[in-house]
Design a protein around this motif. Structure first.
Motif, PDB file in Angstrom:
ATOM      1  N   MET A  64       0.827  -1.197   0.000  1.00  0.00           N
ATOM      2  CA  MET A  64       0.000   0.000   0.000  1.00  0.00           C
ATOM      3  C   MET A  64       0.867   1.255   0.000  1.00  0.00           C
ATOM      4  SD  MET A  64      -1.322  -2.726   1.334  1.00  0.00           S
ATOM      5  CE  MET A  64      -2.791  -3.665   1.546  1.00  0.00           C
ATOM      6  N   GLU A  65       0.415   2.265  -0.728  1.00  0.00           N
ATOM      7  CA  GLU A  65       1.130   3.528  -0.774  1.00  0.00           C
ATOM      8  C   GLU A  65       0.149   4.658  -1.065  1.00  0.00           C
ATOM      9  OE1 GLU A  65       3.922   3.622  -3.953  1.00  0.00           O
ATOM     10  OE2 GLU A  65       2.418   3.348  -5.529  1.00  0.00           O
ATOM     11  N   GLN A  66       0.602   5.878  -0.788  1.00  0.00           N
ATOM     12  CA  GLN A  66      -0.151   7.069  -1.162  1.00  0.00           C
ATOM     13  C   GLN A  66       0.671   7.813  -2.203  1.00  0.00           C
ATOM     14  OE1 GLN A  66      -1.497   9.527   2.086  1.00  0.00           O
ATOM     15  NE2 GLN A  66      -1.973  11.257   0.750  1.00  0.00           N
ATOM     16  N   PRO A  67       0.354   7.647  -3.488  1.00  0.00           N
ATOM     17  CA  PRO A  67       1.226   8.180  -4.535  1.00  0.00           C
ATOM     18  C   PRO A  67       1.151   9.684  -4.720  1.00  0.00           C
ATOM     19  CG  PRO A  67      -0.698   7.142  -5.501  1.00  0.00           C
ATOM     20  CD  PRO A  67      -0.771   6.874  -4.031  1.00  0.00           C
ATOM     21  N   ALA A  68       0.082  10.322  -4.254  1.00  0.00           N
ATOM     22  CA  ALA A  68      -0.076  11.772  -4.467  1.00  0.00           C
ATOM     23  C   ALA A  68      -0.786  12.369  -3.259  1.00  0.00           C
ATOM     24  CB  ALA A  68      -0.850  12.035  -5.748  1.00  0.00           C
ATOM     25  N   TYR A  69      -0.711  13.686  -3.169  1.00  0.00           N
ATOM     26  CA  TYR A  69      -1.314  14.416  -2.056  1.00  0.00           C
ATOM     27  C   TYR A  69      -2.379  15.359  -2.596  1.00  0.00           C
ATOM     28  CZ  TYR A  69       2.810  12.661   0.307  1.00  0.00           C
ATOM     29  OH  TYR A  69       3.779  11.839   0.797  1.00  0.00           O
ATOM     30  N   SER A  70      -3.532  15.343  -1.944  1.00  0.00           N
ATOM     31  CA  SER A  70      -4.633  16.213  -2.353  1.00  0.00           C
ATOM     32  C   SER A  70      -4.784  17.342  -1.333  1.00  0.00           C
ATOM     33  CB  SER A  70      -5.938  15.417  -2.421  1.00  0.00           C
ATOM     34  OG  SER A  70      -5.814  14.331  -3.323  1.00  0.00           O
ATOM     35  N   PRO A  71      -4.889  18.580  -1.794  1.00  0.00           N
ATOM     36  CA  PRO A  71      -5.038  19.686  -0.841  1.00  0.00           C
ATOM     37  C   PRO A  71      -6.395  19.657  -0.159  1.00  0.00           C
ATOM     38  CG  PRO A  71      -5.250  20.485  -3.094  1.00  0.00           C
ATOM     39  CD  PRO A  71      -4.832  19.050  -3.187  1.00  0.00           C
ATOM     40  N   GLY A  72      -6.390  19.952   1.117  1.00  0.00           N
ATOM     41  CA  GLY A  72      -7.626  20.067   1.879  1.00  0.00           C
ATOM     42  C   GLY A  72      -7.790  21.483   2.406  1.00  0.00           C
ATOM     43  N   PHE A  73      -8.911  21.742   3.052  1.00  0.00           N
ATOM     44  CA  PHE A  73      -9.247  23.067   3.552  1.00  0.00           C
ATOM     45  C   PHE A  73      -9.408  23.004   5.062  1.00  0.00           C
ATOM     46  CE2 PHE A  73     -12.569  26.221   4.656  1.00  0.00           C
ATOM     47  CZ  PHE A  73     -11.882  27.375   4.286  1.00  0.00           C
ATOM     48  N   CYS A  74      -9.016  24.065   5.751  1.00  0.00           N
ATOM     49  CA  CYS A  74      -9.165  24.101   7.205  1.00  0.00           C
ATOM     50  C   CYS A  74      -9.585  25.484   7.671  1.00  0.00           C
ATOM     51  CB  CYS A  74      -7.874  23.663   7.908  1.00  0.00           C
ATOM     52  SG  CYS A  74      -6.403  24.608   7.463  1.00  0.00           S
ATOM     53  N   VAL A  75     -10.352  25.523   8.766  1.00  0.00           N
ATOM     54  CA  VAL A  75     -10.759  26.771   9.411  1.00  0.00           C
ATOM     55  C   VAL A  75     -10.500  26.624  10.912  1.00  0.00           C
ATOM     56  CG1 VAL A  75     -12.471  27.476   7.707  1.00  0.00           C
ATOM     57  CG2 VAL A  75     -13.140  25.929   9.545  1.00  0.00           C
ATOM     58  N   ASN A  76     -10.063  27.718  11.545  1.00  0.00           N
ATOM     59  CA  ASN A  76      -9.716  27.688  12.961  1.00  0.00           C
ATOM     60  C   ASN A  76     -10.169  28.952  13.661  1.00  0.00           C
ATOM     61  OD1 ASN A  76      -7.362  26.086  11.514  1.00  0.00           O
ATOM     62  ND2 ASN A  76      -7.401  25.353  13.616  1.00  0.00           N
ATOM     63  N   GLY A  77     -10.526  28.797  14.935  1.00  0.00           N
ATOM     64  CA  GLY A  77     -10.589  29.927  15.844  1.00  0.00           C
ATOM     65  C   GLY A  77      -9.249  30.027  16.557  1.00  0.00           C
ATOM     66  N   LEU A  78      -9.034  31.060  17.335  1.00  0.00           N
ATOM     67  CA  LEU A  78      -7.754  31.245  18.019  1.00  0.00           C
ATOM     68  C   LEU A  78      -7.953  31.968  19.340  1.00  0.00           C
ATOM     69  CD1 LEU A  78      -4.625  31.081  17.977  1.00  0.00           C
ATOM     70  CD2 LEU A  78      -4.638  33.327  16.877  1.00  0.00           C
ATOM     71  N   ILE A  79      -7.383  31.388  20.400  1.00  0.00           N
ATOM     72  CA  ILE A  79      -7.302  32.031  21.710  1.00  0.00           C
ATOM     73  C   ILE A  79      -5.835  32.058  22.102  1.00  0.00           C
ATOM     74  CG2 ILE A  79      -8.134  32.065  24.092  1.00  0.00           C
ATOM     75  CD1 ILE A  79     -10.350  30.144  23.217  1.00  0.00           C
ATOM     76  N   ASP A  80      -5.288  33.237  22.330  1.00  0.00           N
ATOM     77  CA  ASP A  80      -3.863  33.413  22.628  1.00  0.00           C
ATOM     78  C   ASP A  80      -3.704  33.958  24.043  1.00  0.00           C
ATOM     79  OD1 ASP A  80      -1.298  35.098  22.778  1.00  0.00           O
ATOM     80  OD2 ASP A  80      -0.996  34.017  20.899  1.00  0.00           O
ATOM     81  N   PHE A  81      -2.906  33.248  24.869  1.00  0.00           N
ATOM     82  CA  PHE A  81      -2.640  33.663  26.247  1.00  0.00           C
ATOM     83  C   PHE A  81      -1.169  34.066  26.373  1.00  0.00           C
ATOM     84  CE2 PHE A  81      -6.118  30.629  26.450  1.00  0.00           C
ATOM     85  CZ  PHE A  81      -7.051  31.313  27.224  1.00  0.00           C
ATOM     86  N   ARG A  82      -0.930  35.253  26.882  1.00  0.00           N
ATOM     87  CA  ARG A  82       0.433  35.760  27.052  1.00  0.00           C
ATOM     88  C   ARG A  82       1.035  35.222  28.344  1.00  0.00           C
ATOM     89  NH1 ARG A  82       3.209  40.199  29.441  1.00  0.00           N
ATOM     90  NH2 ARG A  82       4.875  41.039  28.086  1.00  0.00           N
TER      91      ARG A  82
END
Length: 233
Positions: A64-82
């Protein structure tokens, strides 16, 4: 004479400080205890297989192998603590939509099969962000962290099935660009799966035991991702 110099230098110093403030966009943005943001981007998922040399009753040996890569999409929220001048903790919950095209080759007789594995991950990345000193309106940084992921896509009776949960070790780098009204942050992250995601127990194939040979040919499978995200804070 000294008094005259001090008298002249004082307003010039104040003027220089005001001028410097005008050159810096959002000069106090990093002093807040916490702040919010959001991001979107693209990613590529891959699977690494460990084969065990299994031979079927008919003499087949599958690779078994993965011969190619397909682009995917992502969305994120963000919480940043100093935490300090140089360190922040970031939590960026989100969703990753992607797929992996798997090629299965019988090295004995040359037969071939394919399967496209679609995934919808709910993720909860937690990163430690280490930033350099700010230079004008630019501040590069590096990250290290963990990314728990849960696949909520519908299961099908395919050749392969993957476990719902996975855990990734992540590291990456990016750069804060300070714009007049917000920070624009491109970030590249590498995610290495720590668990075997292959589902070995396949009761759904009880009526088609011939299809189980693909799972039986593998000891384990580990996932990895490369993610390019554009954050806005």
């Amino acid at each position: 004479m000294v008094m005259v110099c001090l008298f002249v230098a004082s307003p010039l110093s104040s003027y220089g400080a005001r001028l410097n403030d005008k050159l810096l966009n959002r000069p106090y943005a990093d002093n807040r205890a916490w702040h919010l943001g959001f991001g979107f981007g693209v990613h590529a998922q891959s699977l690494g297989f460990t084969h065990n040399g299994f031979v079927t009753e008919g003499g087949e040996t599958w690779f078994m192998e993965q011969p190619a890569y397909s682009p995917g999409f992502c969305v994120n929220g963000l919480i940043d603590f100093r935490l300090s001048t140089y360190f922040n903790v970031r939590i960026s919950p989100g969703m990753y939509f992607g797929n992996r095209d798997i090629r299965m080759i019988d090295t004995t007789f040359g037969n071939e099969e394919r399967q496209n594995i679609k995934s919808t991950f709910v993720v909860l990345p937690v990163d430690l962000k280490c930033s350099s000193l700010r230079y004008r309106n630019v501040r590069p940084y590096a990250t290290v962290g963990v990314l728990p992921a849960f696949d909520v896509s519908k299961r099908r009776a395919d050749f392969f099935q993957l476990n719902t949960a996975d855990l990734y070790l992540t590291f990456g780098f990016g750069c804060d660009f300070y714009l007049p009204f917000f920070k624009f942050i491109p970030e590249l992250k590498f995610c290495l799966g720590l668990t075997d995601v292959l589902r070995h127990d396949r009761p759904d194939l009880a009526d088609n035991p011939e299809a189980l040979k693909f799972t039986q040919s593998l000891s384990k499978a580990k996932s990895s991702m490369v993610v390019l995200t554009f954050y806005f804070e």
